[in-house]
Design an enzyme around this catalytic site. Structure first.
Site, PDB file in Angstrom:
ATOM      1  N   LYS A 106     -10.940  -6.904   3.504  1.00  0.00           N
ATOM      2  CA  LYS A 106     -12.012  -5.999   3.841  1.00  0.00           C
ATOM      3  C   LYS A 106     -11.893  -4.664   3.103  1.00  0.00           C
ATOM      4  CE  LYS A 106     -11.991  -7.464   8.692  1.00  0.00           C
ATOM      5  NZ  LYS A 106     -11.786  -6.911  10.065  1.00  0.00           N
ATOM      6  N   GLY A 107     -10.675  -4.325   2.726  1.00  0.00           N
ATOM      7  CA  GLY A 107     -10.374  -2.961   2.274  1.00  0.00           C
ATOM      8  C   GLY A 107     -11.240  -2.398   1.167  1.00  0.00           C
ATOM      9  N   ASP A 164      -8.883  -2.734  -3.515  1.00  0.00           N
ATOM     10  CA  ASP A 164      -8.684  -1.363  -3.047  1.00  0.00           C
ATOM     11  C   ASP A 164      -7.356  -0.798  -3.553  1.00  0.00           C
ATOM     12  OD1 ASP A 164      -7.204  -3.088  -1.475  1.00  0.00           O
ATOM     13  OD2 ASP A 164      -8.156  -2.575   0.405  1.00  0.00           O
ATOM     14  N   ASP A 187      -0.260  -3.094  -4.272  1.00  0.00           N
ATOM     15  CA  ASP A 187       1.076  -2.707  -3.804  1.00  0.00           C
ATOM     16  C   ASP A 187       2.079  -3.673  -4.435  1.00  0.00           C
ATOM     17  OD1 ASP A 187       3.326  -2.006  -2.413  1.00  0.00           O
ATOM     18  OD2 ASP A 187       2.499  -2.320  -0.416  1.00  0.00           O
ATOM     19  N   LYS A 240       0.116   1.585  -6.271  1.00  0.00           N
ATOM     20  CA  LYS A 240       1.283   2.272  -5.714  1.00  0.00           C
ATOM     21  C   LYS A 240       2.412   2.328  -6.721  1.00  0.00           C
ATOM     22  CE  LYS A 240       0.624   1.575  -0.854  1.00  0.00           C
ATOM     23  NZ  LYS A 240       1.223   1.005   0.362  1.00  0.00           N
ATOM     24  N   VAL A 268      -1.119   4.154   3.245  1.00  0.00           N
ATOM     25  CA  VAL A 268      -2.305   5.009   3.268  1.00  0.00           C
ATOM     26  C   VAL A 268      -3.436   4.360   4.064  1.00  0.00           C
ATOM     27  CG1 VAL A 268      -1.830   6.280   1.145  1.00  0.00           C
ATOM     28  CG2 VAL A 268      -2.989   4.058   1.011  1.00  0.00           C
ATOM     29  N   ASP A 320      -7.306   0.328   6.324  1.00  0.00           N
ATOM     30  CA  ASP A 320      -7.081   0.420   7.765  1.00  0.00           C
ATOM     31  C   ASP A 320      -5.609   0.414   8.140  1.00  0.00           C
ATOM     32  OD1 ASP A 320      -6.667  -2.407   7.076  1.00  0.00           O
ATOM     33  OD2 ASP A 320      -6.520  -2.704   9.235  1.00  0.00           O
ATOM     34  N   ARG A 365     -10.694   3.169   8.716  1.00  0.00           N
ATOM     35  CA  ARG A 365     -11.424   2.771   7.495  1.00  0.00           C
ATOM     36  C   ARG A 365     -12.508   3.773   7.123  1.00  0.00           C
ATOM     37  NH1 ARG A 365     -10.005  -2.545   6.170  1.00  0.00           N
ATOM     38  NH2 ARG A 365      -9.641  -3.921   7.940  1.00  0.00           N
TER      39      ARG A 365
HETATM   40  P1  5GP Z   1      -0.475  -6.398  -2.383  1.00  0.00           P
HETATM   41  O1  5GP Z   1      -0.852  -7.846  -2.270  1.00  0.00           O
HETATM   42  O2  5GP Z   1      -0.731  -5.819  -3.753  1.00  0.00           O
HETATM   43  O3  5GP Z   1       0.919  -6.109  -1.897  1.00  0.00           O
HETATM   44  O4  5GP Z   1      -1.364  -5.595  -1.375  1.00  0.00           O
HETATM   45  C1  5GP Z   1      -2.726  -5.678  -1.450  1.00  0.00           C
HETATM   46  C2  5GP Z   1      -3.384  -5.523  -0.088  1.00  0.00           C
HETATM   47  O5  5GP Z   1      -2.496  -5.039   0.921  1.00  0.00           O
HETATM   48  C3  5GP Z   1      -4.488  -4.506  -0.200  1.00  0.00           C
HETATM   49  O6  5GP Z   1      -5.697  -5.115  -0.536  1.00  0.00           O
HETATM   50  C4  5GP Z   1      -4.511  -3.889   1.170  1.00  0.00           C
HETATM   51  O7  5GP Z   1      -5.375  -4.644   1.999  1.00  0.00           O
HETATM   52  C5  5GP Z   1      -3.104  -4.014   1.672  1.00  0.00           C
HETATM   53  N1  5GP Z   1      -2.351  -2.777   1.480  1.00  0.00           N
HETATM   54  C6  5GP Z   1      -1.388  -2.518   0.571  1.00  0.00           C
HETATM   55  N2  5GP Z   1      -0.929  -1.262   0.683  1.00  0.00           N
HETATM   56  C7  5GP Z   1      -1.641  -0.689   1.685  1.00  0.00           C
HETATM   57  C8  5GP Z   1      -1.643   0.620   2.278  1.00  0.00           C
HETATM   58  O8  5GP Z   1      -0.910   1.550   1.934  1.00  0.00           O
HETATM   59  N3  5GP Z   1      -2.526   0.818   3.306  1.00  0.00           N
HETATM   60  C9  5GP Z   1      -3.366  -0.153   3.754  1.00  0.00           C
HETATM   61  N4  5GP Z   1      -4.187   0.158   4.750  1.00  0.00           N
HETATM   62  N5  5GP Z   1      -3.401  -1.393   3.207  1.00  0.00           N
HETATM   63  C10 5GP Z   1      -2.548  -1.655   2.189  1.00  0.00           C
HETATM   64 MG    MG Z   2      -5.613  -4.576   5.005  1.00  0.00          MG
END
Ligand code: 5GP
Ligand code: MG
Length: 179
Positions: free
Chosen positions: A48-49, A105, A108, A136, A158, A164, A170
């Site tokens: 959703k982000g 969005d 990470d 990040k 964040v 969220d 959000r």
């Molecule tokens: P990744 O798969 O790159 O580790 O993370 C991607 C997803 O994790 C993002 O689309 C988001 O939904 C969530 N996410 C990663 N870091 C954050 C953060 O700092 N805050 C929030 N609210 N969601 C995050």
């Molecule tokens: Mg999320």
């Protein structure tokens, strides 16, 4: 009123202001406009982000675009992923031969994008790129190419601007740190 036991938004430190977000989106839109001139890319938002980022981005674009969404979930707790990504809602648009841009969005661990790239590649798009608002700084280079990046942010959790914590925050117009 529903009490969630969470910190009031006013107590959260602002990491990126509305104005800085606006400028980053304008820069991204200009780059996409330039690269996709004469084309009609399909923007695939990752729910959703990314819904607020995508909404801001499309309103800044001059090139005609189509918009669709995928929804992914990663198992784990609210602020840590488990390393397992699963597709909750698949893509509906036929993207064969189309220029596709994944709109995420925040990147990470990059697990989400690493899951989505082969998923979309199997659908034989003409091209496939990644646009992310936030990346990040985790100390290691991102294991995926990010073709369009809004900004790097510190390795903190964040919220706001679509992001969220337990479905809260959000709606905040800026990016804040949940400490
Ligand atoms: P990744 O798969 O790159 O580790 O993370 C991607 C997803 O994790 C993002 O689309 C988001 O939904 C969530 N996410 C990663 N870091 C954050 C953060 O700092 N805050 C929030 N609210 N969601 C995050
Ligand atoms: Mg999320």
């Amino acid at each position: 009123m529903v009490s969630t036991g969470q910190a009031p938004a006013a107590q959260l430190r602002v990491l990126v202001s509305e104005e800085a977000l606006r400028q980053a989106v304008a820069r991204l839109a200009a780059a996409i406009d330039r690269d996709y001139a004469g084309k009609q890319p399909v923007l695939v938002g990752v729910l959703k982000g990314s819904f607020i980022f995508l909404a801001d981005l499309v309103r800044r674009l001059s090139v005609p675009v189509e918009v669709d969404f995928v929804r992914v979930a990663s198992y784990g707790t609210a602020t840590r992923t488990s390393g397992q990504v699963r597709l909750v809602s698949p893509l509906k648009t036929d993207v064969r031969g189309r220029d596709v841009v994944i709109v995420e969005d925040v990147i990470d661990s990059a697990l989400t994008v690493r899951y989505l790239l082969p998923y979309l590649r199997r659908r034989r798009p003409a091209s496939l790129r990644v646009c992310a608002m936030f990346l990040k700084e985790t100390g290691t280079p991102p294991p995926v190419p990010v073709d369009y990046l809004g900004m790097t942010i510190p390795n903190v959790f964040v919220v706001g601007y679509g992001l969220d914590y337990a479905e809260q925050y959000r709606q905040l117009p800026d990016l804040r740190v949940l400490e």
